[in-house]
Design a protein around this motif. Sequence first.
Motif, PDB file in Angstrom:
ATOM      1  N   SER A   1       7.171   4.130  13.479  1.00 31.65           N
ATOM      2  CA  SER A   1       8.199   5.138  13.196  1.00 31.65           C
ATOM      3  C   SER A   1       9.100   4.713  12.039  1.00 31.65           C
ATOM      4  O   SER A   1       9.524   5.551  11.226  1.00 31.65           O
ATOM      5  CB  SER A   1       9.036   5.403  14.449  1.00 31.65           C
ATOM      6  N   ARG A   2       9.386   3.401  11.943  1.00 31.01           N
ATOM      7  CA  ARG A   2      10.214   2.921  10.839  1.00 31.01           C
ATOM      8  C   ARG A   2       9.451   2.866   9.519  1.00 31.01           C
ATOM      9  O   ARG A   2      10.018   3.110   8.453  1.00 31.01           O
ATOM     10  CB  ARG A   2      10.762   1.522  11.168  1.00 31.01           C
ATOM     11  N   LEU A   3       8.173   2.540   9.592  1.00 30.73           N
ATOM     12  CA  LEU A   3       7.404   2.315   8.369  1.00 30.73           C
ATOM     13  C   LEU A   3       7.193   3.569   7.538  1.00 30.73           C
ATOM     14  O   LEU A   3       6.928   3.481   6.342  1.00 30.73           O
ATOM     15  CB  LEU A   3       6.040   1.703   8.715  1.00 30.73           C
ATOM     16  N   LYS A   4       7.309   4.742   8.141  1.00 27.15           N
ATOM     17  CA  LYS A   4       7.042   5.954   7.353  1.00 27.15           C
ATOM     18  C   LYS A   4       8.056   6.152   6.235  1.00 27.15           C
ATOM     19  O   LYS A   4       7.833   6.948   5.327  1.00 27.15           O
ATOM     20  CB  LYS A   4       6.967   7.192   8.249  1.00 27.15           C
ATOM     21  N   GLU A   5       9.174   5.418   6.289  1.00 26.41           N
ATOM     22  CA  GLU A   5      10.102   5.456   5.161  1.00 26.41           C
ATOM     23  C   GLU A   5       9.472   4.839   3.917  1.00 26.41           C
ATOM     24  O   GLU A   5       9.832   5.170   2.793  1.00 26.41           O
ATOM     25  CB  GLU A   5      11.385   4.690   5.516  1.00 26.41           C
ATOM     26  N   GLU A   6       8.509   3.920   4.144  1.00 27.57           N
ATOM     27  CA  GLU A   6       7.889   3.186   3.046  1.00 27.57           C
ATOM     28  C   GLU A   6       6.486   3.674   2.702  1.00 27.57           C
ATOM     29  O   GLU A   6       6.085   3.649   1.533  1.00 27.57           O
ATOM     30  CB  GLU A   6       7.803   1.689   3.398  1.00 27.57           C
ATOM     31  N   VAL A   7       5.714   4.076   3.721  1.00 22.41           N
ATOM     32  CA  VAL A   7       4.306   4.414   3.514  1.00 22.41           C
ATOM     33  C   VAL A   7       3.947   5.689   4.264  1.00 22.41           C
ATOM     34  O   VAL A   7       4.645   6.109   5.186  1.00 22.41           O
ATOM     35  CB  VAL A   7       3.362   3.269   3.982  1.00 22.41           C
ATOM     36  N   THR A   8       2.845   6.274   3.847  1.00 17.03           N
ATOM     37  CA  THR A   8       2.239   7.396   4.563  1.00 17.03           C
ATOM     38  C   THR A   8       1.306   6.808   5.611  1.00 17.03           C
ATOM     39  O   THR A   8       0.543   5.891   5.322  1.00 17.03           O
ATOM     40  CB  THR A   8       1.454   8.281   3.577  1.00 17.03           C
ATOM     41  N   ILE A   9       1.340   7.342   6.834  1.00 10.51           N
ATOM     42  CA  ILE A   9       0.575   6.748   7.927  1.00 10.51           C
ATOM     43  C   ILE A   9      -0.333   7.783   8.574  1.00 10.51           C
ATOM     44  O   ILE A   9       0.097   8.900   8.882  1.00 10.51           O
ATOM     45  CB  ILE A   9       1.512   6.142   8.989  1.00 10.51           C
ATOM     46  N   ALA A  10      -1.600   7.397   8.772  1.00 12.39           N
ATOM     47  CA  ALA A  10      -2.530   8.181   9.587  1.00 12.39           C
ATOM     48  C   ALA A  10      -2.989   7.274  10.717  1.00 12.39           C
ATOM     49  O   ALA A  10      -3.476   6.172  10.472  1.00 12.39           O
ATOM     50  CB  ALA A  10      -3.720   8.660   8.763  1.00 12.39           C
TER      51      ALA A  10
ATOM     52  N   PRO B   1       0.832  -1.206   0.000  1.00 14.35           N
ATOM     53  CA  PRO B   1       0.000   0.000   0.000  1.00 14.35           C
ATOM     54  C   PRO B   1       0.865   1.254   0.000  1.00 14.35           C
ATOM     55  O   PRO B   1       2.047   1.208   0.379  1.00 14.35           O
ATOM     56  CB  PRO B   1      -0.774  -0.125   1.319  1.00 14.35           C
ATOM     57  N   GLU B   2       0.278   2.349  -0.401  1.00 17.03           N
ATOM     58  CA  GLU B   2       0.983   3.627  -0.328  1.00 17.03           C
ATOM     59  C   GLU B   2       0.623   4.382   0.947  1.00 17.03           C
ATOM     60  O   GLU B   2       1.381   5.240   1.397  1.00 17.03           O
ATOM     61  CB  GLU B   2       0.672   4.465  -1.561  1.00 17.03           C
ATOM     62  N   ILE B   3      -0.547   4.064   1.495  1.00 16.43           N
ATOM     63  CA  ILE B   3      -0.999   4.682   2.736  1.00 16.43           C
ATOM     64  C   ILE B   3      -1.462   3.580   3.674  1.00 16.43           C
ATOM     65  O   ILE B   3      -2.098   2.611   3.249  1.00 16.43           O
ATOM     66  CB  ILE B   3      -2.141   5.685   2.479  1.00 16.43           C
ATOM     67  N   LEU B   4      -1.149   3.733   4.961  1.00 16.40           N
ATOM     68  CA  LEU B   4      -1.601   2.794   5.979  1.00 16.40           C
ATOM     69  C   LEU B   4      -2.389   3.572   7.032  1.00 16.40           C
ATOM     70  O   LEU B   4      -1.864   4.501   7.649  1.00 16.40           O
ATOM     71  CB  LEU B   4      -0.409   2.086   6.612  1.00 16.40           C
ATOM     72  N   LEU B   5      -3.646   3.196   7.191  1.00 16.23           N
ATOM     73  CA  LEU B   5      -4.525   3.813   8.178  1.00 16.23           C
ATOM     74  C   LEU B   5      -4.568   2.919   9.408  1.00 16.23           C
ATOM     75  O   LEU B   5      -4.728   1.706   9.290  1.00 16.23           O
ATOM     76  CB  LEU B   5      -5.933   3.979   7.603  1.00 16.23           C
ATOM     77  N   MET B   6      -4.443   3.509  10.591  1.00 11.79           N
ATOM     78  CA  MET B   6      -4.421   2.722  11.823  1.00 11.79           C
ATOM     79  C   MET B   6      -5.424   3.311  12.810  1.00 11.79           C
ATOM     80  O   MET B   6      -5.331   4.488  13.162  1.00 11.79           O
ATOM     81  CB  MET B   6      -3.019   2.725  12.433  1.00 11.79           C
ATOM     82  N   ASP B   7      -6.372   2.486  13.231  1.00 10.02           N
ATOM     83  CA  ASP B   7      -7.413   2.943  14.151  1.00 10.02           C
ATOM     84  C   ASP B   7      -7.100   2.428  15.549  1.00 10.02           C
ATOM     85  O   ASP B   7      -7.421   1.299  15.900  1.00 10.02           O
ATOM     86  CB  ASP B   7      -8.786   2.428  13.682  1.00 10.02           C
ATOM     87  N   GLU B   8      -6.412   3.248  16.316  1.00 11.65           N
ATOM     88  CA  GLU B   8      -5.989   2.891  17.680  1.00 11.65           C
ATOM     89  C   GLU B   8      -5.326   1.508  17.727  1.00 11.65           C
ATOM     90  O   GLU B   8      -5.780   0.612  18.449  1.00 11.65           O
ATOM     91  CB  GLU B   8      -7.186   2.944  18.633  1.00 11.65           C
ATOM     92  N   PRO B   9      -4.258   1.307  16.980  1.00 10.44           N
ATOM     93  CA  PRO B   9      -3.694  -0.038  16.823  1.00 10.44           C
ATOM     94  C   PRO B   9      -3.062  -0.614  18.085  1.00 10.44           C
ATOM     95  O   PRO B   9      -2.795  -1.811  18.143  1.00 10.44           O
ATOM     96  CB  PRO B   9      -2.635   0.165  15.738  1.00 10.44           C
ATOM     97  N   ALA B  10      -2.810   0.242  19.092  1.00  8.29           N
ATOM     98  CA  ALA B  10      -2.150  -0.264  20.301  1.00  8.29           C
ATOM     99  C   ALA B  10      -3.028  -0.166  21.542  1.00  8.29           C
ATOM    100  O   ALA B  10      -2.580  -0.502  22.635  1.00  8.29           O
ATOM    101  CB  ALA B  10      -0.846   0.500  20.533  1.00  8.29           C
ATOM    102  N   SER B  11      -4.275   0.261  21.397  1.00  8.44           N
ATOM    103  CA  SER B  11      -5.094   0.522  22.582  1.00  8.44           C
ATOM    104  C   SER B  11      -5.433  -0.740  23.363  1.00  8.44           C
ATOM    105  O   SER B  11      -5.716  -0.685  24.557  1.00  8.44           O
ATOM    106  CB  SER B  11      -6.380   1.250  22.186  1.00  8.44           C
ATOM    107  N   ALA B  12      -5.417  -1.917  22.689  1.00  9.62           N
ATOM    108  CA  ALA B  12      -5.752  -3.169  23.376  1.00  9.62           C
ATOM    109  C   ALA B  12      -4.509  -3.925  23.832  1.00  9.62           C
ATOM    110  O   ALA B  12      -4.618  -5.063  24.282  1.00  9.62           O
ATOM    111  CB  ALA B  12      -6.596  -4.048  22.451  1.00  9.62           C
ATOM    112  N   LEU B  13      -3.336  -3.283  23.728  1.00 10.58           N
ATOM    113  CA  LEU B  13      -2.083  -3.987  23.986  1.00 10.58           C
ATOM    114  C   LEU B  13      -1.421  -3.514  25.280  1.00 10.58           C
ATOM    115  O   LEU B  13      -1.673  -2.406  25.762  1.00 10.58           O
ATOM    116  CB  LEU B  13      -1.118  -3.767  22.812  1.00 10.58           C
ATOM    117  N   ASP B  14      -0.546  -4.364  25.810  1.00 10.25           N
ATOM    118  CA  ASP B  14       0.218  -4.005  27.008  1.00 10.25           C
ATOM    119  C   ASP B  14       1.319  -3.007  26.636  1.00 10.25           C
ATOM    120  O   ASP B  14       1.614  -2.811  25.447  1.00 10.25           O
ATOM    121  CB  ASP B  14       0.831  -5.271  27.620  1.00 10.25           C
ATOM    122  N   PRO B  15       1.940  -2.359  27.641  1.00 11.15           N
ATOM    123  CA  PRO B  15       2.933  -1.313  27.334  1.00 11.15           C
ATOM    124  C   PRO B  15       4.109  -1.787  26.488  1.00 11.15           C
ATOM    125  O   PRO B  15       4.585  -1.041  25.618  1.00 11.15           O
ATOM    126  CB  PRO B  15       3.398  -0.860  28.726  1.00 11.15           C
TER     127      PRO B  15
END
Length: 252
Positions: free
Chosen positions: A192-201, A167-181
């Motif tokens: 943070s690493r993926l933005k080299e490859e894709v646009t992220i919202a 994909p050229e854009i990756l949309l994430m809807d609270e991707p870590a809210s159900a996860l431990d710290p």
Amino acid sequence: MAKGIQTIQLKAYYGSAEILKGIDISIEKNKITAIIGPSGCGKSTFIRCLNRMHEVVEGGRVEGEVRFGDVDLYDPRMDPVQIRRQIGMVFQKPNPFPTMSIFENVASGLRLNGIRNKKILTEEVEKSLTMAALWDEVKDRLDHSAMSLSGGQQQRLCIARSLAVQPEILLMDEPASALDPISTGHIEELISRLKEEVTIAIVTHNMQQAARVADYTAFFLNGELIEYNETVIMFTSPSDKRTEDYLTGRFG
């Protein structure tokens, strides 16, 4: 190189209820944009409009434009399935395909795109799992059920599945809210690493997370875009009193 995406007077409805009230925003390519705001302000609806997922909900409809490169994604000639390959989505709760192995979860989108060559599938699955920082953890059990993974690993698997179709854009809807710290930290490092490859919202309720990972932040309130700026500027000197009140916990 990834593309950015722009909305022009974007309005979204559930039946007669107006959820988004004319959003004008340009999400920069190869950057991370955090979408923040209180519950019910339209954050998730907004990102679902960006890859035409809002319209699959009963009563969901959209007005205005979503510009992706030089095309309007809501042009009747556009294929929503193709749009969703270019603009992927990762949901709040990990949703691996439960009847498939780890390998087949990642390969599923490639197979849908007509790729059958085992060598290519194997190479692309390894590449996607590596990009999602999961390869070293699962390379010896690719034939195991995806449900054998921890919650954080399942979320990274879902990210790998999205990345496999490039994909050229990756949309994430609270991707870590159900996860431990610890798992949350892995996801943030990955983003943070993926933005080299894709646009992220990324939609997030976590202000610290937005401050850590986002280049830009958009503050939504009651279906309106109140403020949009570089994250460091918004968090240190917001231009709207409502933004300041939200960021300092006075409401929301």
